[in-house]
Design an enzyme around this catalytic site. Structure first.
Site, short mmCIF file in Angstrom:
data_model
loop_
_atom_site.label_atom_id
_atom_site.label_comp_id
_atom_site.label_asym_id
_atom_site.label_seq_id
_atom_site.Cartn_x
_atom_site.Cartn_y
_atom_site.Cartn_z
N CYS A 298 46.42 60.81 61.85
CA CYS A 298 47.68 61.19 61.22
C CYS A 298 48.64 61.82 62.22
O CYS A 298 48.94 63.01 62.15
CB CYS A 298 47.40 62.13 60.06
SG CYS A 298 46.28 61.37 58.91
N ARG B 130 38.60 58.41 88.95
CA ARG B 130 39.12 57.21 88.30
C ARG B 130 38.77 55.93 89.05
O ARG B 130 38.40 54.93 88.44
CB ARG B 130 40.65 57.35 88.23
CG ARG B 130 41.33 56.26 87.46
CD ARG B 130 42.84 56.30 87.67
NE ARG B 130 43.40 57.62 87.70
CZ ARG B 130 43.91 58.25 86.65
NH1 ARG B 130 43.93 57.67 85.48
NH2 ARG B 130 44.41 59.46 86.76
N1 LLP Z 1 39.50 66.44 92.51
C1 LLP Z 1 40.28 67.32 91.85
C2 LLP Z 1 40.39 68.69 92.36
C3 LLP Z 1 40.98 66.91 90.71
O1 LLP Z 1 41.76 67.77 90.07
C4 LLP Z 1 40.86 65.57 90.26
C5 LLP Z 1 41.56 65.11 89.07
C6 LLP Z 1 40.01 64.70 90.98
C7 LLP Z 1 39.36 65.18 92.10
C8 LLP Z 1 39.79 63.27 90.58
O2 LLP Z 1 40.95 62.52 90.64
P1 LLP Z 1 40.91 60.93 90.45
O3 LLP Z 1 40.19 60.33 91.64
O4 LLP Z 1 40.18 60.65 89.18
O5 LLP Z 1 42.32 60.55 90.39
N2 LLP Z 1 43.44 62.90 82.71
C9 LLP Z 1 44.28 62.27 83.67
C10 LLP Z 1 43.81 62.51 85.08
C11 LLP Z 1 43.73 63.96 85.45
C12 LLP Z 1 43.21 64.17 86.84
C13 LLP Z 1 42.93 65.58 87.11
N3 LLP Z 1 42.32 65.85 88.36
C14 LLP Z 1 44.36 60.78 83.34
O6 LLP Z 1 43.76 60.34 82.36
O7 LLP Z 1 45.08 60.03 84.00
#
Ligand code: LLP
Length: 418
Positions: A342, A276
């Site tokens: 919907c 992110r």
């Molecule tokens: N590494 C692992 C093992 C993870 O499970 C995740 C995210 C990341 C790295 C990356 O995390 P980030 O830096 O993006 O926070 N769909 C959700 C977010 C789910 C994150 C799942 N794992 C949302 O839209 O907020």
């Protein structure tokens, strides 16, 4: 910081008016800024410069091949969680020795693919998986490089759906069982221990949970080393938050400032898996206002994009700023911004106050570059949007909008129905 700013009253992506792209490519439409993407990636590189590290972009945030190629060219690695992500990472030219593979449910086929690809390491989430990987590596006459994903039981105080580091979560191996699993890994003849992994959650807006997690993992590393188990890589996962509404998230440099002194002199290579924080604010979703609707209780702005394009508001009640692509002086209204799907949960904002939009106005849903397109679907048999990458004054379609024929691709009608 991102490169979606107003010039006079028109929203631009870097140097290109968003309206120009939307007129050319249509809506709904994802637009990414190359400059923002690289700046975010390089913020990690620069922060950890001078300490051995690998930045492995979490493909789940955004796996468009052009985005991946842009990052690969800068030297970025990949955190993958499926055969599909591994395929895309390799196709983008990310070196296998910079690829780590996590996920609680890797299939035999996926494990074989990753072994054949000679990735850096599997982040193992259970003893069953550890045994399966050893068996498969043996069949392939290879050694499986592994790290165990431990669960440091840290409350990352984020949305419950994206917090992962607590005992009750399905991820990782409990700290108490780590040694026993490492001993099992050492006994397995086709397994090679490389490192240790943890990931405590996502959209974390403080440094302290990372510090706590790393401290706990480091004390485990010391214990493991005393038992003669060598650990070369400490993968601290992803999870750094971004500004969606008014959250103030630490910069990668703030993280590095606290983490490097902790790991220093431990002879460990650090791995980070940001998703992110690299892609989120490097992208927007542009949508067109179709209709305005005044019900007795509420006003609605109905747009041509829906929860199938950007699921975050529906799934997590996530906040995303919504900006007019052209600023207006119209009176303010408070309305729900909703899509055509919907489902009552198909909304981008509720009770949002904005300058009253008019039909055909373009709106930009901000901070949509991470977990936007990658979580999109064809629900309601809607065509998934196009994606565009802007670089300076030029823009490039990096994914064509789907067509109706894509909706029946792969569908087979049995003879008895013909
Ligand atoms: N590494 C692992 C093992 C993870 O499970 C995740 C995210 C990341 C790295 C990356 O995390 P980030 O830096 O993006 O926070 N769909 C959700 C977010 C789910 C994150 C799942 N794992 C949302 O839209 O907020």
């Amino acid at each position: 910081m991102h490169d979606f700013q107003y010039k006079r009253s028109a929203l631009h992506a870097e140097d290109v008016p968003v309206e120009k792209i939307a007129n050319r490519v249509g809506t709904p439409l994802y637009i990414y800024s190359h400059r923002t993407l690289l700046r975010h990636y390089n913020a990690f590189e620069n922060a950890f410069d001078g300490y051995p590290h690998i930045i492995c972009f979490a493909l789940k945030a955004n796996s468009n091949g052009a985005i991946l190629r842009a990052l690969a060219k800068e030297g970025c690695g990949a955190d993958v969680v499926s055969g599909g992500e591994l395929y895309l990472a390799r196709e983008a030219g990310i070196p296998p020795k910079k690829i780590v593979y996590a996920g609680v449910g890797k299939t035999g086929e996926e494990i074989r693919f990753a072994l054949k690809s000679r990735i850096l390491m599997f982040n193992i989430e259970s003893s069953d998986e550890l045994k399966a990987i050893d068996r498969i590596a043996g069949q392939m006459k290879m050694k499986a490089p592994v790290a165990l994903r431990v669960n440091p039981n840290i409350n990352a105080s984020t949305h419950p759906y994206i917090s992962t580091g607590l005992r009750k979560h399905k991820f990782g191996i409990a700290m108490e069982s780590a040694l026993e699993n490492y001993l099992l890994a050492r006994k397995q003849v086709n397994t090679e221990i490389k490192g240790i992994h943890c990931h405590i959650g996502s959209q974390i807006t403080k440094v302290s949970p990372f510090v706590d997690a790393v401290k706990r993992v480091l004390s485990l590393v010391r214990k493991l080393r005393k038992s003669g188990i060598d650990i070369q890589y400490l993968d601290m996962g992803g999870g750094l938050g971004i500004t969606y509404e008014n959250e103030v998230s630490p910069y990668p440099a703030d993280l590095a400032k606290e983490i490097i002194p902790l790991v220093n002199k431990n002879d460990l290579t650090l791995i980070l898996e940001p998703g992110r924080s690299i892609a989120g604010n490097a992208g927007i979703l542009v949508t067109k206002v179709l209709y305005l609707k005044d019900s007795p209780k509420k006003k609605f702005v109905i747009v041509d994009s829906g929860m199938n394009d950007l699921l975050r508001p529906s799934l997590y009640e996530a906040y995303h700023h919504i900006l007019p692509v052209k600023k207006s002086r119209r009176a303010q209204v408070t309305a729900d911004v909703v899509g055509p799907i919907c489902e009552s949960g198909d909304f981008f904002a509720r009770e949002r106050t904005m300058n009253s939009p008019a039909r055909d106005d373009l709106l930009a849903i901000m901070s949509a570059g991470g977990y936007g397109f990658s979580m999109s679907s064809n629900y309601n048999s809607r065509l998934r949007p196009a994606e565009v990458l802007v670089k300076g004054a030029s823009f490039h379609v990096i994914r064509e909008r789907e067509q109706y024929s894509d909706l029946s691709r792969g569908v087979r009608i049995p003879d008895f129905l013909k």
